[in-house]
Design a protein around this motif. Structure first.
Motif, PDB file in Angstrom:
ATOM      1  N   ALA A 116      38.531  43.962  40.336  1.00  0.00           N
ATOM      2  CA  ALA A 116      38.997  43.044  39.128  1.00  0.00           C
ATOM      3  C   ALA A 116      40.384  42.353  38.963  1.00  0.00           C
ATOM      4  CB  ALA A 116      38.476  43.825  37.743  1.00  0.00           C
ATOM      5  N   ASP A 117      41.189  43.389  39.165  1.00  0.00           N
ATOM      6  CA  ASP A 117      42.715  43.183  39.227  1.00  0.00           C
ATOM      7  C   ASP A 117      43.239  41.848  40.381  1.00  0.00           C
ATOM      8  OD1 ASP A 117      42.862  44.938  37.001  1.00  0.00           O
ATOM      9  OD2 ASP A 117      44.049  46.651  38.210  1.00  0.00           O
ATOM     10  N   GLU A 118      42.432  41.951  41.220  1.00  0.00           N
ATOM     11  CA  GLU A 118      42.633  40.706  42.333  1.00  0.00           C
ATOM     12  C   GLU A 118      42.658  39.359  41.773  1.00  0.00           C
ATOM     13  OE1 GLU A 118      43.862  39.091  45.814  1.00  0.00           O
ATOM     14  OE2 GLU A 118      44.016  41.425  45.000  1.00  0.00           O
ATOM     15  N   PHE A 119      41.582  39.237  40.606  1.00  0.00           N
ATOM     16  CA  PHE A 119      41.516  38.219  39.988  1.00  0.00           C
ATOM     17  C   PHE A 119      42.185  38.006  38.569  1.00  0.00           C
ATOM     18  CE2 PHE A 119      37.876  39.043  42.829  1.00  0.00           C
ATOM     19  CZ  PHE A 119      37.722  37.945  43.714  1.00  0.00           C
ATOM     20  N   GLU A 123      39.456  33.636  36.459  1.00  0.00           N
ATOM     21  CA  GLU A 123      38.628  33.726  37.887  1.00  0.00           C
ATOM     22  C   GLU A 123      37.363  34.763  37.815  1.00  0.00           C
ATOM     23  OE1 GLU A 123      42.310  32.687  40.947  1.00  0.00           O
ATOM     24  OE2 GLU A 123      42.348  34.698  40.181  1.00  0.00           O
ATOM     25  N   ARG A 124      37.864  35.827  37.211  1.00  0.00           N
ATOM     26  CA  ARG A 124      36.933  37.232  37.073  1.00  0.00           C
ATOM     27  C   ARG A 124      35.604  36.491  36.339  1.00  0.00           C
ATOM     28  NH1 ARG A 124      40.323  40.458  36.197  1.00  0.00           N
ATOM     29  NH2 ARG A 124      40.191  40.403  33.856  1.00  0.00           N
ATOM     30  N   LYS A 125      36.000  35.757  35.061  1.00  0.00           N
ATOM     31  CA  LYS A 125      34.737  35.264  34.481  1.00  0.00           C
ATOM     32  C   LYS A 125      34.065  34.271  35.210  1.00  0.00           C
ATOM     33  CE  LYS A 125      33.404  33.257  30.053  1.00  0.00           C
ATOM     34  NZ  LYS A 125      31.884  32.813  30.683  1.00  0.00           N
ATOM     35  N   SER A 126      34.749  33.336  35.898  1.00  0.00           N
ATOM     36  CA  SER A 126      34.150  32.449  36.670  1.00  0.00           C
ATOM     37  C   SER A 126      33.335  33.074  37.684  1.00  0.00           C
ATOM     38  CB  SER A 126      35.111  31.492  36.940  1.00  0.00           C
ATOM     39  OG  SER A 126      34.447  30.290  37.946  1.00  0.00           O
ATOM     40  N   LEU A 127      33.627  33.705  38.530  1.00  0.00           N
ATOM     41  CA  LEU A 127      32.902  34.568  39.650  1.00  0.00           C
ATOM     42  C   LEU A 127      31.835  35.210  38.967  1.00  0.00           C
ATOM     43  CD1 LEU A 127      32.808  35.428  42.573  1.00  0.00           C
ATOM     44  CD2 LEU A 127      34.410  37.180  42.009  1.00  0.00           C
ATOM     45  N   MET A 128      31.958  35.837  37.863  1.00  0.00           N
ATOM     46  CA  MET A 128      30.631  36.513  37.359  1.00  0.00           C
ATOM     47  C   MET A 128      29.547  35.445  36.804  1.00  0.00           C
ATOM     48  SD  MET A 128      32.877  39.570  35.340  1.00  0.00           S
ATOM     49  CE  MET A 128      31.718  40.263  34.311  1.00  0.00           C
ATOM     50  N   ASP A 129      30.089  34.439  36.486  1.00  0.00           N
ATOM     51  CA  ASP A 129      29.043  33.255  36.000  1.00  0.00           C
ATOM     52  C   ASP A 129      28.602  32.736  37.174  1.00  0.00           C
ATOM     53  OD1 ASP A 129      29.783  33.854  33.148  1.00  0.00           O
ATOM     54  OD2 ASP A 129      31.248  32.144  33.313  1.00  0.00           O
TER      55      ASP A 129
END
Length: 145
Positions: A116-119, A123-129
């Motif tokens: 998670a800390d890599e994003f 970005e994290r929310k976008s990737l999850m979406d």
């Protein structure tokens, strides 16, 4: 379609890397990723059936039975007949199973936090979406049967 354009290859490699990182860290607690997943789900859902546990962990019922037998042999879980449905075995963690689950979870969380800390948050929310959309699409195009 060239391999470098196949999203499935990138998703699979990321999934394999995640599984490898978790397997390496969980090895210290003597559990595999599927065993950890089962322990985690059991910690939240004591008494769950093996069939439901298999669904929640993303494995087949025969695979889950093997996982459960191995964990029972290690003293991590106990299986008792359901009060009303004698053919259904309820599965729950033993004290040792809870100890192993908490220790394994602390290790798994470190892997998840590093990822998670890599994003950035966005970005994290976008990737999850995007992964959720991919899952929905792939579920919709899966042939029946």
């Amino acid at each position: 379609m060239p391999i470098e354009e196949r999203l499935g290859s990138f998703i699979k490699r990321a999934e394999q890397a995640l599984q490898g990182a978790k397997n390496a860290t969980l090895k210290h607690e003597g559990v595999t990723v599927p065993q950890y997943a089962a322990l985690y789900v059991l910690s939240e859902n004591p008494g769950i059936s093996a069939a439901e546990l298999a669904r929640r962990c993303g494995v087949t019922p025969p695979t889950m039975n093997t996982i459960l037998n191995n964990m029972r042999d290690r003293g991590l879980i106990e299986r008792t007949p359901h009060a009303w449905h004698r053919n259904v075995l309820e599965t729950s963690l033993t004290d040792e199973g809870r100890r192993v689950m908490y220790a394994a979870d602390a290790r798994a969380v470190k892997v998840e936090r590093a990822l998670a800390d890599e994003f950035t948050d966005a970005e994290r929310k976008s990737l999850m979406d995007m992964l959720a959309r991919a899952t929905t699409l792939l579920d919709s195009v899966r042939p029946e049967g």
